[in-house]
Design an enzyme around this catalytic site. Structure first.
Site, PDB file in Angstrom:
ATOM      1  CB  THR A   1      -0.973  -0.051   1.286  1.00 27.51           C
ATOM      2  OG1 THR A   1      -1.850   1.220   0.948  1.00 27.51           O
ATOM      3  CG2 THR A   1      -0.137   0.100   2.627  1.00 27.51           C
TER       4      THR A   1
ATOM      5  CG  ASP B   1      -9.823  -2.468  -3.335  1.00 24.83           C
ATOM      6  OD1 ASP B   1      -9.095  -1.353  -3.305  1.00 24.83           O
ATOM      7  OD2 ASP B   1     -10.902  -2.585  -3.612  1.00 24.83           O
TER       8      ASP B   1
HETATM    9  P1  IMP Z   1      -8.677   1.555  -1.559  1.00 25.95           P
HETATM   10  O1  IMP Z   1      -8.553   0.347  -0.661  1.00 25.95           O
HETATM   11  O2  IMP Z   1      -6.925   2.143  -1.015  1.00 25.95           O
HETATM   12  O3  IMP Z   1      -8.494   1.572  -2.970  1.00 25.95           O
HETATM   13  O4  IMP Z   1      -9.080   2.877  -0.933  1.00 25.95           O
HETATM   14  C1  IMP Z   1     -10.219   2.490  -0.018  1.00 25.95           C
HETATM   15  C2  IMP Z   1     -11.104   3.892   0.050  1.00 25.95           C
HETATM   16  O5  IMP Z   1     -12.158   3.833   0.855  1.00 25.95           O
HETATM   17  C3  IMP Z   1     -10.270   4.961   1.073  1.00 25.95           C
HETATM   18  O6  IMP Z   1      -9.343   5.912  -0.075  1.00 25.95           O
HETATM   19  C4  IMP Z   1     -11.089   5.725   2.055  1.00 25.95           C
HETATM   20  O7  IMP Z   1     -11.630   6.766   1.184  1.00 25.95           O
HETATM   21  C5  IMP Z   1     -12.132   4.559   2.063  1.00 25.95           C
HETATM   22  N1  IMP Z   1     -11.755   3.863   3.051  1.00 25.95           N
HETATM   23  C6  IMP Z   1     -11.365   2.497   3.463  1.00 25.95           C
HETATM   24  N2  IMP Z   1     -11.152   2.226   4.586  1.00 25.95           N
HETATM   25  C7  IMP Z   1     -11.243   3.250   5.382  1.00 25.95           C
HETATM   26  C8  IMP Z   1     -11.176   3.501   6.650  1.00 25.95           C
HETATM   27  O8  IMP Z   1     -10.640   2.921   7.442  1.00 25.95           O
HETATM   28  N3  IMP Z   1     -11.646   4.622   6.997  1.00 25.95           N
HETATM   29  C9  IMP Z   1     -12.003   5.648   6.230  1.00 25.95           C
HETATM   30  N4  IMP Z   1     -12.193   5.653   4.909  1.00 25.95           N
HETATM   31  C10 IMP Z   1     -11.812   4.317   4.599  1.00 25.95           C
END
Ligand code: IMP
Length: 193
Positions: free
Chosen positions: A7, A68
């Site tokens: 990440t 994700d």
């Molecule tokens: P990815 O998993 O990096 O593709 O992004 C997931 C998106 O979901 C993040 O950029 C946040 O906007 C949202 N997200 C995922 N997990 C959390 C969390 O624990 N708190 C707040 N937002 C979250």
């Protein structure tokens, strides 16, 4: 043992490092010299998480995991879901995402919401998924400075504060990501210690 968490999200890295027990060392993408962004072109959390782990294991022949995650609001048919990060467009912007979501929900009272996580683990050439989910609702007001993303508007079930107001210690006890991470830790402990 050492394992890469694929990440670029420093908040996720911090959360996961707080949960993972001594004995499992988490390396970041920076630690292995990877500074690019892996495009999330999948149509599900599983696919997107696996795209990241496949890319890193193939390039570096190293054990790794990736998550994700997203926020799902049932009265918006599950949106923003896998598009949570880019809900208000690219480049991703948490403040604009929150603004857009609040606008869509302005006529609703305590709209139900779920945070979901899928972790893909690539270890010994095997691929395994671990899932986590937490129920809550979307707050009318944006509150708190802890966490990231939608944390300042998500109130978990049984609480009256947003994830933005709650300490990382409590978030890490109950969050979607911590549930999935604890399953991953159990799996690693059982099979590799
Ligand atoms: P990815 O998993 O990096 O593709 O992004 C997931 C998106 O979901 C993040 O950029 C946040 O906007 C949202 N997200 C995922 N997990 C959390 C969390 O624990 N708190 C707040 N937002 C979250």
């Amino acid at each position: 043992m050492k394992i890469v968490f694929a990440t670029n999200n420093q908040s996720k890295l911090k959360e996961v490092r707080e949960i993972i027990p001594i004995g499992i060392e988490i390396l970041s993408l920076k630690d292995i010299g990877f500074f690019d962004e892996i495009k999330e072109t999948g149509t599900s959390y599983e696919e997107n998480a696996q795209i990241k782990t496949k890319y890193i294991s193939n390039k570096y022949s190293i054990d790794c995991f990736a998550d994700d995650s997203g926020l799902e609001v049932p009265c918006l048919n599950g949106a923003p879901g896998i598009y949570s990060a880019r809900f208000a467009g690219t480049p991703k912007n948490d403040i604009n995402n929150i603004k857009k979501l609040k606008e869509k929900l302005k006529k609703k009272t305590k709209p139900l919401a779920y945070f979901k996580t899928v972790i893909s683990l690539n270890i010994n050439k095997e691929n395994i998924f671990f899932k986590g989910k937490i129920k809550g609702y979307i707050s009318k007001e944006t509150k708190g400075i802890n966490g990231f993303g939608y944390d300042p508007i998500f109130i978990p079930d049984g609480y009256d504060k947003t994830f933005g107001e709650i300490s990382s210690k409590i978030k890490n006890k109950i969050s979607h990501r911590s549930i999935a991470i604890r399953k991953l830790v159990e799996f690693i402990k059982k099979n590799f210690f």
